[in-house]
Structures are given as C-alpha cells and as structure tokens.
Scaffold this motif. Structure first.
Motif, PDB file in Angstrom:
ATOM      1  N   HIS A  58     -21.951  -2.042  18.585  1.00 35.45           N
ATOM      2  CA  HIS A  58     -22.458  -0.670  18.645  1.00 35.45           C
ATOM      3  C   HIS A  58     -23.956  -0.633  18.333  1.00 35.45           C
ATOM      4  N   PHE A  59     -24.390  -1.440  17.359  1.00 39.70           N
ATOM      5  CA  PHE A  59     -25.803  -1.453  16.960  1.00 39.70           C
ATOM      6  C   PHE A  59     -26.675  -2.014  18.082  1.00 39.70           C
ATOM      7  N   ILE A  60     -26.214  -3.070  18.733  1.00 39.45           N
ATOM      8  CA  ILE A  60     -26.983  -3.638  19.846  1.00 39.45           C
ATOM      9  C   ILE A  60     -27.119  -2.619  20.970  1.00 39.45           C
ATOM     10  N   ARG A  61     -26.027  -1.925  21.250  1.00 35.46           N
ATOM     11  CA  ARG A  61     -26.043  -0.929  22.329  1.00 35.46           C
ATOM     12  C   ARG A  61     -26.932   0.265  21.983  1.00 35.46           C
ATOM     13  N   GLU A  62     -26.789   0.796  20.777  1.00 34.58           N
ATOM     14  CA  GLU A  62     -27.452   2.046  20.395  1.00 34.58           C
ATOM     15  C   GLU A  62     -28.908   1.863  19.959  1.00 34.58           C
ATOM     16  N   ARG A  63     -29.224   0.712  19.338  1.00 29.69           N
ATOM     17  CA  ARG A  63     -30.543   0.564  18.737  1.00 29.69           C
ATOM     18  C   ARG A  63     -31.360  -0.576  19.341  1.00 29.69           C
ATOM     19  N   ILE A  64     -30.754  -1.765  19.424  1.00 29.09           N
ATOM     20  CA  ILE A  64     -31.528  -2.938  19.820  1.00 29.09           C
ATOM     21  C   ILE A  64     -32.020  -2.846  21.265  1.00 29.09           C
ATOM     22  N   VAL A  65     -31.116  -2.588  22.194  1.00 25.14           N
ATOM     23  CA  VAL A  65     -31.518  -2.564  23.611  1.00 25.14           C
ATOM     24  C   VAL A  65     -32.532  -1.446  23.896  1.00 25.14           C
ATOM     25  N   PRO A  66     -32.312  -0.215  23.439  1.00 23.91           N
ATOM     26  CA  PRO A  66     -33.281   0.845  23.748  1.00 23.91           C
ATOM     27  C   PRO A  66     -34.637   0.663  23.062  1.00 23.91           C
ATOM     28  N   ARG A  67     -34.679  -0.014  21.881  1.00 21.73           N
ATOM     29  CA  ARG A  67     -35.922  -0.045  21.100  1.00 21.73           C
ATOM     30  C   ARG A  67     -36.342  -1.480  20.773  1.00 21.73           C
ATOM     31  N   ALA A  68     -36.070  -2.390  21.685  1.00 23.89           N
ATOM     32  CA  ALA A  68     -36.277  -3.818  21.411  1.00 23.89           C
ATOM     33  C   ALA A  68     -37.696  -4.140  20.947  1.00 23.89           C
ATOM     34  N   VAL A  69     -38.714  -3.574  21.602  1.00 26.15           N
ATOM     35  CA  VAL A  69     -40.097  -3.910  21.248  1.00 26.15           C
ATOM     36  C   VAL A  69     -40.421  -3.511  19.811  1.00 26.15           C
ATOM     37  N   LEU A  70     -39.824  -2.419  19.333  1.00 26.97           N
ATOM     38  CA  LEU A  70     -40.098  -1.966  17.973  1.00 26.97           C
ATOM     39  C   LEU A  70     -39.424  -2.862  16.932  1.00 26.97           C
ATOM     40  N   TYR A  71     -38.311  -3.486  17.307  1.00 26.87           N
ATOM     41  CA  TYR A  71     -37.701  -4.466  16.415  1.00 26.87           C
ATOM     42  C   TYR A  71     -38.443  -5.799  16.497  1.00 26.87           C
ATOM     43  N   PHE A  72     -39.065  -6.088  17.636  1.00 23.60           N
ATOM     44  CA  PHE A  72     -39.881  -7.285  17.779  1.00 23.60           C
ATOM     45  C   PHE A  72     -41.121  -7.192  16.882  1.00 23.60           C
ATOM     46  N   THR A  73     -41.779  -6.028  16.883  1.00 23.94           N
ATOM     47  CA  THR A  73     -42.986  -5.847  16.073  1.00 23.94           C
ATOM     48  C   THR A  73     -42.667  -5.558  14.609  1.00 23.94           C
ATOM     49  N   GLY A  74     -41.425  -5.141  14.327  1.00 28.37           N
ATOM     50  CA  GLY A  74     -41.045  -4.802  12.958  1.00 28.37           C
ATOM     51  C   GLY A  74     -41.203  -3.334  12.632  1.00 28.37           C
ATOM     52  N   GLU A  75     -41.722  -2.546  13.565  1.00 31.64           N
ATOM     53  CA  GLU A  75     -41.953  -1.119  13.294  1.00 31.64           C
ATOM     54  C   GLU A  75     -40.653  -0.360  13.081  1.00 31.64           C
ATOM     55  N   ALA A  76     -39.607  -0.717  13.834  1.00 30.36           N
ATOM     56  CA  ALA A  76     -38.316  -0.037  13.666  1.00 30.36           C
ATOM     57  C   ALA A  76     -37.730  -0.348  12.305  1.00 30.36           C
ATOM     58  N   ILE A  77     -37.915  -1.585  11.836  1.00 29.92           N
ATOM     59  CA  ILE A  77     -37.403  -1.956  10.510  1.00 29.92           C
ATOM     60  C   ILE A  77     -38.173  -1.219   9.433  1.00 29.92           C
ATOM     61  N   GLU A  78     -39.493  -1.078   9.617  1.00 28.42           N
ATOM     62  CA  GLU A  78     -40.317  -0.365   8.641  1.00 28.42           C
ATOM     63  C   GLU A  78     -39.874   1.089   8.523  1.00 28.42           C
ATOM     64  N   ASP A  79     -39.539   1.701   9.670  1.00 32.08           N
ATOM     65  CA  ASP A  79     -39.062   3.089   9.648  1.00 32.08           C
ATOM     66  C   ASP A  79     -37.778   3.203   8.841  1.00 32.08           C
ATOM     67  N   ASP A  80     -36.862   2.247   9.036  1.00 36.99           N
ATOM     68  CA  ASP A  80     -35.605   2.254   8.277  1.00 36.99           C
ATOM     69  C   ASP A  80     -35.886   2.068   6.796  1.00 36.99           C
ATOM     70  N   ASP A  81     -36.810   1.151   6.468  1.00 40.65           N
ATOM     71  CA  ASP A  81     -37.140   0.886   5.072  1.00 40.65           C
ATOM     72  C   ASP A  81     -37.776   2.096   4.419  1.00 40.65           C
ATOM     73  N   ASP A  82     -38.593   2.841   5.183  1.00 46.04           N
ATOM     74  CA  ASP A  82     -39.245   4.028   4.622  1.00 46.04           C
ATOM     75  C   ASP A  82     -38.223   5.054   4.170  1.00 46.04           C
ATOM     76  N   ASP A  83     -37.130   5.174   4.917  1.00 43.63           N
ATOM     77  CA  ASP A  83     -36.085   6.125   4.532  1.00 43.63           C
ATOM     78  C   ASP A  83     -35.515   5.769   3.171  1.00 43.63           C
ATOM     79  N   TYR A  84     -35.281   4.478   2.946  1.00 41.66           N
ATOM     80  CA  TYR A  84     -34.728   4.044   1.672  1.00 41.66           C
ATOM     81  C   TYR A  84     -35.770   4.157   0.561  1.00 41.66           C
ATOM     82  N   ASP A  85     -37.051   3.867   0.899  1.00 43.80           N
ATOM     83  CA  ASP A  85     -38.102   3.928  -0.112  1.00 43.80           C
ATOM     84  C   ASP A  85     -38.258   5.336  -0.655  1.00 43.80           C
TER      85      ASP A  85
END
Length: 387
Positions: free
Chosen positions: A333-360
């Motif tokens: 489900h995660f690959i379908r919903e997040r990885i494929v549509p936003r691959a470049v942002l996970y490549f650069t780390g920006e998508a991970i930073e956004d997730d981390d900001d929510d927790y921070d």
C-alpha cells in the motif's frame, strides 16, 4: 489494586496508621486537595498499581456498559432500527470506495505519461532540456540576480572540472535503490546482497484492475538486463474487497487487501539471494564418525517480497504468516500510495523531512510543556531542586 493497598497497610506499623488517620482528620479544604494530588502522583509512579489499573482497563475494553440492557423494550426496537440504517450506510460507503477506485484508474492514465518521462530520465533514455532542468530553490529566492549568476558560473566551472576527471554518468544512477534506502519501511527489508541487484531497477509502475473486474492493483518492478535473473519485470498483485462483512458489518472501514500473489524469479545459477548454502557437521551415534552435510536454507532478502505466504481457502493462517502478510500489505500500500507518485521527493529526502517535521512538532509541544513545568517549579518559593 485493593490487594496492593491492603498489603501496604499490613506492612505499616499500627502507630503509623494512627498518625496518618489523625493527620487526615485535621486536613481540610486546599490541604486535602493537595494531599490527594500528591497521593495520585505517587500511585501513578508505582509500577504495580499501574499494572493493576491496566489489567482492569483491559477487562473493561469492549465490554457493554449495561445501559442498553436497562432501556425499555420499545426503545431497544428503535435502536435496532438505527443499526439497520447503519448497515445500509456501510453498503453505500462500500460503493463510494468502488467509485474512488474507478477515479484512481482514470487519473492513473493521466499520471502515467509523466511517470514514463521520469523513467526515461532516470535510465538515460531522455536528456531533459535546460528549461526543464530550471529549479528555483528556496535559498535562491533571497539572492540578487548578480549573485545568482556568479553562483551559476561557479557551479558550471565545477561541473566541467568534474566531467574532465571522470566519465559523465548516465541518467540518475541508483535512483530507486536510493529511494528504498531512504525509507525506513523499505530499508529494513534490504540486505547488503540485494543492493547490487536493485541498482538495475529502472522503474516501478502501478497497474489497476480493468473496469468490471474485481478490485486489485499490481506493482511492476522493471529491471534492465543483469547477471542475477532473466526477468525484465517482477510483479506483485494485491486483491482487495470493498464490501461489509455480513457477520460484522460495523467493522467496515474502506477497502481491505484480501490476499496477494507474487511471481517466479528466474534466477541465474548461483545468484539466488533468497537462498543460502550452509554446511553442518553430523556425528554418527554408533561409530562416532563425523561427516559434513550441505543444506540449502532460506535467506533474508528484499526479493522474498515476491513470494508471500499463501492464504488457504478457509482463510486461516498461523500467527507468523499473519504478521508477514500484515507487513506485506502495509508495504504494498505504501509503495502504491506514496513511493510511486512521489519518488523524486524520497530520492532527495524531502518527503522524509516532511514526515519528520510532523513528529518534531509534537515533540516540540511536549518539550514546551515540560519547560513550562520546570519554570513553574523554579518560581515556586518552596521548590527544592535537591528533593
């Protein structure tokens, strides 16, 4: 909890018991409230009391309050009517999700040309134009035009120098491997022996079931020619259901994955990373002679993802298989919903930073509250930091 209280009281000296009672009789108003708060804090710090409370709460979880049983029969009839309405709502909700799936299929066709172009850039089948490569970073917004030109010229000279030192890389090397390594959910699956194979992964696509077919989606992993297997595409299909369970209609909460099927990987001889060979020594009970036996056993690998446990017709699985499938469904489900549509942002780390900001943000709120408590303690004239 009563047992704990009785035990504490039994261990106290009788004289102490009398003193406590006398103090309690003399305390009134705010003193009693303060004493009660202190006692509550002490109780909540006692692991035995916390365990007893948790056990009690677990016993209450899901238990009927008794209120329904106390209602008049005529009111119970009306509540049953509301339940029947709720079942009809669940069936309408199921239809809603079916239409959402149709919309996903429709828009997937609109996204696909963009994803195809992304794939062409990654695997060096297409070189983007200067205009397509223009990207205004946040830091550049504050710079003057002259400063920007100076930086661009400097960057251009550095790139030319690097090009002289080494061969110009094609496309974006190790794009999908980097994506996987940047996402905890996927990196936990990766083993060191998987990485040389995933360097050959060129694209991941999502294909939805055809109109009128049962709801499902397929993940396609496209590989360039490599020394590990002859497949050019590895697939994983997830079958879903969007209808309330007749025996438990109120549990319906959208489509659920019912099962998944992988594919056969045609490994090159000696390259199958999902298996490993071990040697074991066996001693003969009678003669005492020792022999070495070679065995092939399963090996941890990302590519086990393509051989999930089979769900029997009765749907019953052991605990280990249930845990594996639950994790598998989450990953798919995660690959379908997040990885494929936003691959470049996970490549650069920006998508991970956004997730981390929510927790921070949550962590900062907790830190602020803690800081306020510390400030209150310091302002308290009776506060003693040594206590």
């Amino acid at each position: 909890m009563a047992d704990i209280d009785n035990k504490d009281q039994a261990e106290m000296d009788p004289a102490d018991m009398e003193d406590v009672e006398e103090v309690e009789e003399e305390e009134t108003g705010e003193d009693e409230n303060s004493k009660a708060r202190q006692l509550t804090v002490q109780m909540m710090q006692n692991p035995q009391i916390l365990a007893a409370l948790q056990e009690r709460l677990d016993g209450l979880n899901g238990s009927p309050s008794g209120y329904m049983e106390s209602l008049p029969k005529v009111v119970k009839r009306r509540v049953n009517a509301l339940k029947n309405l709720q079942v009809k709502c669940a069936h309408i909700e199921a239809k809603f999700y079916e239409e959402v799936h149709e919309l996903e299929r429709k828009y997937a066709a609109l996204y696909q040309p963009l994803f195809d172009k992304r794939s062409d850039i990654v695997k060096a089948a297409y070189e983007p134009t200067d205009e397509e490569c223009e990207w205004k970073a946040d830091e550049e917004e504050e710079l003057t035009v002259s400063k920007q030109d100076e930086m661009k010229e400097k960057a251009k000279l550095e790139e030319e120098k690097k090009d002289e030192e080494k061969e110009d890389p094609k496309g974006i090397p190790e794009f999908w491997l980097t994506v996987f390594k940047n996402v905890d959910l996927l990196s936990d699956m990766l083993q060191e022996h998987d990485e040389p194979i995933l360097k050959h992964l060129q694209d991941i696509k999502v294909k939805f079931s055809d109109p009128g077919q049962p709801m499902s989606f397929t993940l396609e992993f496209h590989f360039e020619a490599n020394d590990f297997f002859t497949n050019t595409v590895l697939t994983k299909t997830y079958k879903m259901r969007s209808e309330p369970d007749e025996n438990d209609p109120f549990s319906f909460d959208g489509p659920e994955i019912m099962c998944c099927t992988g594919c056969t990987i045609d490994w090159t001889k000696g390259k199958n990373v999902t298996l490993k060979t071990i040697k074991k020594k066996q001693k003969h009970k009678g003669r005492g002679t020792v022999r070495t036996v070679t065995k092939t056993v399963p090996n941890d690998s990302f590519f086990n993802f393509f051989t999930p446990p089979e769900v029997p017709e009765n749907g019953e699985l052991d605990e280990d298989s249930e845990a594996v499938l639950a994790a598998d469904f989450e990953i798919g489900h995660f690959i379908r919903e997040r990885i494929v549509p936003r691959a470049v942002l996970y490549f650069t780390g920006e998508a991970i930073e956004d997730d981390d900001d929510d927790y921070d943000e949550e962590g900062e709120e907790a830190d602020d509250e803690e800081g306020e408590e510390e400030a209150d303690e310091e302002n308290d004239p009776d506060y003693d930091p040594k206590v």
